[in-house]
Scaffold this motif. Structure first.
Motif, mmCIF file in Angstrom:
data_model
loop_
_atom_site.group_PDB
_atom_site.id
_atom_site.type_symbol
_atom_site.label_atom_id
_atom_site.label_comp_id
_atom_site.label_asym_id
_atom_site.label_seq_id
_atom_site.Cartn_x
_atom_site.Cartn_y
_atom_site.Cartn_z
ATOM 1 N N ASP A 282 -19.300 4.338 12.513
ATOM 2 C CA ASP A 282 -20.639 3.799 12.296
ATOM 3 C C ASP A 282 -21.085 3.898 10.841
ATOM 4 N N PHE A 283 -20.143 4.000 9.925
ATOM 5 C CA PHE A 283 -20.481 3.976 8.501
ATOM 6 C C PHE A 283 -19.467 3.086 7.789
ATOM 7 N N ASP A 284 -19.854 2.577 6.634
ATOM 8 C CA ASP A 284 -19.018 1.582 5.970
ATOM 9 C C ASP A 284 -18.391 2.084 4.669
ATOM 10 N N SER A 285 -18.699 3.308 4.273
ATOM 11 C CA SER A 285 -18.200 3.798 2.986
ATOM 12 C C SER A 285 -16.823 4.430 3.119
ATOM 13 N N TRP A 286 -15.937 3.758 3.858
ATOM 14 C CA TRP A 286 -14.557 4.218 4.000
ATOM 15 C C TRP A 286 -13.620 3.125 3.515
ATOM 16 N N ASP A 287 -12.445 3.518 3.157
ATOM 17 C CA ASP A 287 -11.384 2.572 2.824
ATOM 18 C C ASP A 287 -10.070 3.256 3.144
ATOM 19 N N MET A 288 -8.968 2.618 2.822
ATOM 20 C CA MET A 288 -7.674 3.220 3.142
ATOM 21 C C MET A 288 -6.645 2.848 2.089
ATOM 22 N N VAL A 289 -5.611 3.666 2.014
ATOM 23 C CA VAL A 289 -4.437 3.391 1.185
ATOM 24 C C VAL A 289 -3.207 3.596 2.061
ATOM 25 N N THR A 290 -2.064 3.207 1.556
ATOM 26 C CA THR A 290 -0.841 3.374 2.321
ATOM 27 C C THR A 290 -0.632 4.845 2.678
ATOM 28 N N MET A 291 -0.001 5.068 3.810
ATOM 29 C CA MET A 291 0.303 6.437 4.221
ATOM 30 C C MET A 291 1.146 7.098 3.129
ATOM 31 N N PRO A 292 0.775 8.317 2.695
ATOM 32 C CA PRO A 292 1.589 9.002 1.684
ATOM 33 C C PRO A 292 3.030 9.151 2.161
ATOM 34 N N THR A 293 3.950 9.260 1.220
ATOM 35 C CA THR A 293 5.362 9.355 1.573
ATOM 36 C C THR A 293 5.971 10.648 1.034
ATOM 37 N N PHE A 294 7.086 11.026 1.637
ATOM 38 C CA PHE A 294 7.840 12.180 1.160
ATOM 39 C C PHE A 294 8.626 11.787 -0.087
ATOM 40 N N LYS A 295 8.644 12.664 -1.085
ATOM 41 C CA LYS A 295 9.458 12.363 -2.264
ATOM 42 C C LYS A 295 10.933 12.327 -1.911
ATOM 43 N N GLU A 296 11.292 12.978 -0.804
ATOM 44 C CA GLU A 296 12.675 12.941 -0.325
ATOM 45 C C GLU A 296 13.004 11.618 0.377
ATOM 46 N N ALA A 297 11.995 10.831 0.715
ATOM 47 C CA ALA A 297 12.189 9.505 1.325
ATOM 48 C C ALA A 297 11.196 8.544 0.672
ATOM 49 N N PRO A 298 11.368 8.284 -0.619
ATOM 50 C CA PRO A 298 10.373 7.519 -1.378
ATOM 51 C C PRO A 298 10.139 6.121 -0.820
#
Length: 431
Positions: A282-298
């Protein structure tokens, strides 16, 4: 495996709580130029098609017919009457077989497959795919490949997914003057951000990060599996599992962050970042980015996490049932659900680009101005093995997770004990 298998496997708990999840995403490749499904038309005589939900005991016929799938079937196939059955007491897959109840289509998650395979309800559609000249390359490949671990066939099609990403609350970042997350971050970078944002201010505790361990395992980016059906062994004490567990338990160990859970993101609005699937907020001040990744599986995103519709081996209307599957995976239907904010399972770039364009903001799904491409990583992890032993192994892993997060045991000890306990639990099930 009992009828509560999926319910148990999908149960959830927060980062520090002992409360011990639906769907996938897809890759953003363009659709090949070959034509989409062109099934041969079945008879238009009135026919009853039995739809069985194998993964949700609370599902109802009314809810199914009001869903996007139900509405599409009703519109495209007016001669079809749907009889709906949900799994439950007296209607488990085994009980349906014993009772002689025929089923045509099965709605299921990835976790229903072991039991469906064990009761021989899975039906290899390979010949029907050829017969109807269906272009299977249109669909997300990992969701097709996943099925082959149950005998090498193609037993159904993915029909829908739920968007997953790293969601963040802009208000919290703005409040503390911390730059927003970015696409392509690693888990290490996310951890550093979480430390900066976990703090108390004016009597309110803010949490830097929340997720649910079972969900992150179910979609894990390292393609880990609790049990290896090839070697017939439990495999949860190796270095990759240690890496995976330590990655997520460290967030719970940030001072002040132990009680963070995913519900707080939308309700209390005190969680700065959440790695999970999208909710209705019920709020609009959200956004998203790609799921973080493991440096071992870039660069490797989460696994496909599809909702499937399968063709049943007991169906007496296989051509009609396949025609329904073709309709639910057509570009036209997938465009419709994509615009409404459900992740499509076709590879068409047009369908992917249309994601969220017609979503109703009043429903809590306002994608205007949001980074929706975060839902479509360039590469997804290969699917894990899913077996009937996973439920009992998961209990041991949930215990290990909580012990590590609480600082009661180190990862090596906790995983060794989980391995030893799981081997004992699985042994009688093999017999």
């Amino acid at each position: 495996m009992n009828r509560n298998y999926v319910a148990k496997r999908n149960a959830v708990f927060g980062m520090g709580a002992a409360t011990i999840i639906f769907v996938t995403a897809c890759n953003g490749a363009s659709s090949p130029p070959s034509p989409e499904a062109a099934p041969k038309k079945d008879s238009k005589e009135p026919v009853e098609i039995v739809v069985y939900n194998a993964s949700n005991s609370t599902a109802t016929a009314e809810a199914f017919m009001e869903s996007d799938m139900g509405k599409e079937i009703k519109e495209k196939f007016p001669h079809v009457t749907i009889k709906f059955i949900a799994t439950g007491k007296g209607t488990t897959p085994n009980e349906l077989i014993v009772s002689g109840q025929d089923v045509d289509l099965i709605v299921n998650s990835v976790f229903s497959y072991p039991l469906l395979a064990e009761t021989n309800l899975l039906y290899d559609m390979s010949e029907l795919i050829k017969k109807h000249n269906y272009d299977i390359s249109r669909l997300v490949p990992n969701a097709i490949e996943f099925q082959k671990q149950f005998g090498g066939g193609i037993y159904g099609f993915p029909v829908a997914s739920a968007p997953t990403a790293l969601f963040y609350n802009k208000d919290i970042f703005d409040k503390f003057g911390v730059p927003y997350p970015k696409d392509g971050m690693t888990w290490d970078e996310t951890y550093e951000l979480a430390k900066k944002l976990t703090r108390e201010d004016s009597g309110t505790q803010y949490y830097g990060f929340a997720t649910r361990y079972p969900f992150m395992y179910n979609t894990n980016q390292l393609s880990l599996s609790y049990y290896n059906p090839k070697t017939q062994n439990v495999q949860i004490a190796d270095d990759k599992f240690k890496l995976f567990m330590e990655n997520f338990t460290r967030f719970a160990q940030i001072p002040g962050n132990a009680k963070a859970n995913t519900d707080m993101f939308g309700k209390e609005k005190t969680v700065a970042m959440m790695a999970y699937q999208i909710g209705r907020w019920d709020f609009d001040s959200w956004d998203m980015v790609t799921m973080p990744t493991f440096k071992e599986a870039p660069g490797i995103g989460t696994q496909d996490y599809a909702t499937y519709m399968n063709l049943s081996s007991t169906s007496k209307h296989k051509d009609q049932a396949f025609e329904i599957l073709a309709a639910l995976t057509s570009d036209s239907y997938q465009m419709k659900i994509s615009k409404a904010g459900t992740l499509p399972i076709v590879r068409s770039s047009d369908v992917i680009q249309a994601f969220g364009q017609a979503a109703d903001p009043a429903s809590g799904r306002n994608f205007k101005g949001k980074n929706v491409q975060a839902f479509f990583p360039k590469e997804r992890a290969m699917p894990s093995f899913v077996t009937k032993f996973d439920d009992v192994i998961a209990k041991r892993m949930n215990t290990a997770f909580n012990a590590i997060a609480a600082g009661e045991k180190d990862a090596v000890t906790a995983l060794r004990e989980a391995q030893e306990g799981a081997v004992k639990d699985v042994a009688p099930m093999k017999k």
